[in-house]
Motif scaffolding. Structure first.
Motif, PDB file in Angstrom:
ATOM      1  N   SER A  35       0.820  -1.199   0.000  1.00  0.00           N
ATOM      2  CA  SER A  35       0.000   0.000   0.000  1.00  0.00           C
ATOM      3  C   SER A  35       0.857   1.254   0.000  1.00  0.00           C
ATOM      4  O   SER A  35       1.837   1.366   0.729  1.00  0.00           O
ATOM      5  CB  SER A  35      -0.900   0.011   1.245  1.00  0.00           C
ATOM      6  OG  SER A  35      -1.552   1.246   1.389  1.00  0.00           O
ATOM      7  N   LYS A  37       0.271   3.961   1.217  1.00  0.00           N
ATOM      8  CA  LYS A  37       0.165   4.643   2.506  1.00  0.00           C
ATOM      9  C   LYS A  37       1.000   3.952   3.586  1.00  0.00           C
ATOM     10  O   LYS A  37       0.956   4.347   4.744  1.00  0.00           O
ATOM     11  CB  LYS A  37      -1.301   4.667   2.952  1.00  0.00           C
ATOM     12  CG  LYS A  37      -2.231   5.434   2.024  1.00  0.00           C
ATOM     13  CD  LYS A  37      -3.659   5.377   2.501  1.00  0.00           C
ATOM     14  CE  LYS A  37      -4.231   3.975   2.415  1.00  0.00           C
ATOM     15  NZ  LYS A  37      -5.659   3.917   2.801  1.00  0.00           N
ATOM     16  N   ASP A  39       0.534   1.109   4.911  1.00  0.00           N
ATOM     17  CA  ASP A  39      -0.510   0.684   5.841  1.00  0.00           C
ATOM     18  C   ASP A  39      -0.107  -0.632   6.480  1.00  0.00           C
ATOM     19  O   ASP A  39      -0.382  -1.706   5.944  1.00  0.00           O
ATOM     20  CB  ASP A  39      -1.834   0.548   5.071  1.00  0.00           C
ATOM     21  CG  ASP A  39      -3.024   0.400   5.989  1.00  0.00           C
ATOM     22  OD1 ASP A  39      -2.815   0.370   7.223  1.00  0.00           O
ATOM     23  OD2 ASP A  39      -4.155   0.317   5.491  1.00  0.00           O
ATOM     24  N   SER A  56      -6.749  -1.898   2.698  1.00  0.00           N
ATOM     25  CA  SER A  56      -6.474  -1.110   3.894  1.00  0.00           C
ATOM     26  C   SER A  56      -6.703  -1.990   5.114  1.00  0.00           C
ATOM     27  O   SER A  56      -7.469  -2.956   5.071  1.00  0.00           O
ATOM     28  CB  SER A  56      -7.374   0.125   3.953  1.00  0.00           C
ATOM     29  OG  SER A  56      -8.738  -0.239   4.029  1.00  0.00           O
TER      30      SER A  56
END
Length: 263
Positions: A35, A37, A39, A56
């Protein structure tokens, strides 16, 4: 949820590997696939769990909830740990679509050493495709057990897709238990030539399936095992550092996870 949707199938998958693959199969982990991000959570001791692709994560007392599992190629959860020879994960999963499925990859660093793709269909049919790298042919042997008794064994060629009947439906909730290990002769009691081989094992508690062997014989079992054929000069991976589970699924909750190291 209805009692049908709460039907439980506890599947146990086991893998250990030997070989030298030339490319990473579909669904394998890499830094680019994690990911964007970053995550990641550390919900389970010694394991870093990271989202892949569009997935997520959210951690709670129940475990790690994985959302956004749209693409089997890119979306999933990646578990990383140190020098493992065993690994297990418990998860509650509902595929929810006839186009969904699961793709597992065992790896040493970024090197994928074995894969397993599971695709549930209509009428409780399940397609299973193991992938191995221990020999140029990629061949493997399938063993079928029922209540601990071997009821059938057959050699299978590379890229063979095996169809299991009367097992589970993509609309149902299932409670999965996945296991992974690097095969040891002392532990498995098998042939020394198989030491370090990849093996995947699927077990469904309190239910059975039907499967047809290469000779046309149909057998009923509760456990299916896939063991790679080891080629001359194959390099054994004695320890492993991660498992990726990609999915196209509506619901995915990891409720437990652990790994073991060589003593």
């Amino acid at each position: 949820m209805t009692s049908r949707l709460l039907a439980a199938a506890f599947l146990s998958l086991v893998a250990g590997c030997q070989g030298e693959p030339t490319q990473a199969p579909e669904g394998s982990q890499s830094a680019q696939q994690l990911s964007a991000k970053a995550d990641c959570v550390e919900r389970f001791e010694g394991i870093t769990t990271c989202a892949k692709g569009n997935a997520s994560l959210s951690a709670s007392d129940k475990g790690v909830q994985v959302n956004g599992l749209k693409s089997l190629k890119t979306d999933g959860v990646s578990s990383t740990f140190n020098d493992a020879i065993t690994w297990s994960q418990d998860a509650q999963v509902r595929i929810g679509s006839a186009t969904g499925g699961l793709a597992l990859a065992a790896r040493d660093g970024d090197q994928v050493v074995s894969t397993l793709r599971i695709t549930p269909g209509k009428d409780r049919q399940v397609s299973v495709a193991p992938g191995f790298t221990g020999s140029p042919s990629g061949s493997f042997r399938m063993n079928v057990y029922n209540n601990g008794t071997l009821v059938g064994t057959t050699a299978q060629p590379q890229a063979m897709i095996i169809i299991f009947y009367s097992w589970w439906d993509f609309l149902d909730w299932y409670y999965w238990h996945w296991d992974f290990f690097s095969y040891r002769t002392t532990a498995g009691g098998g042939s020394v030539g198989q030491d370090g081989a990849c093996g995947w094992r699927l077990h469904a508690a309190n239910t059975t399936f039907r499967v047809r062997l290469a000779d046309g014989k149909e057998v009923v079992g509760d456990t299916a095992e896939f063991i790679e054929e080891i080629g001359d000069g194959a390099y054994p991976y004695r320890h492993f550092s991660g498992i990726d589970v990609n999915a196209s699924a509506t619901d995915f909750l990891v409720t437990g996870e652990s790994f073991g190291q060589e003593k």
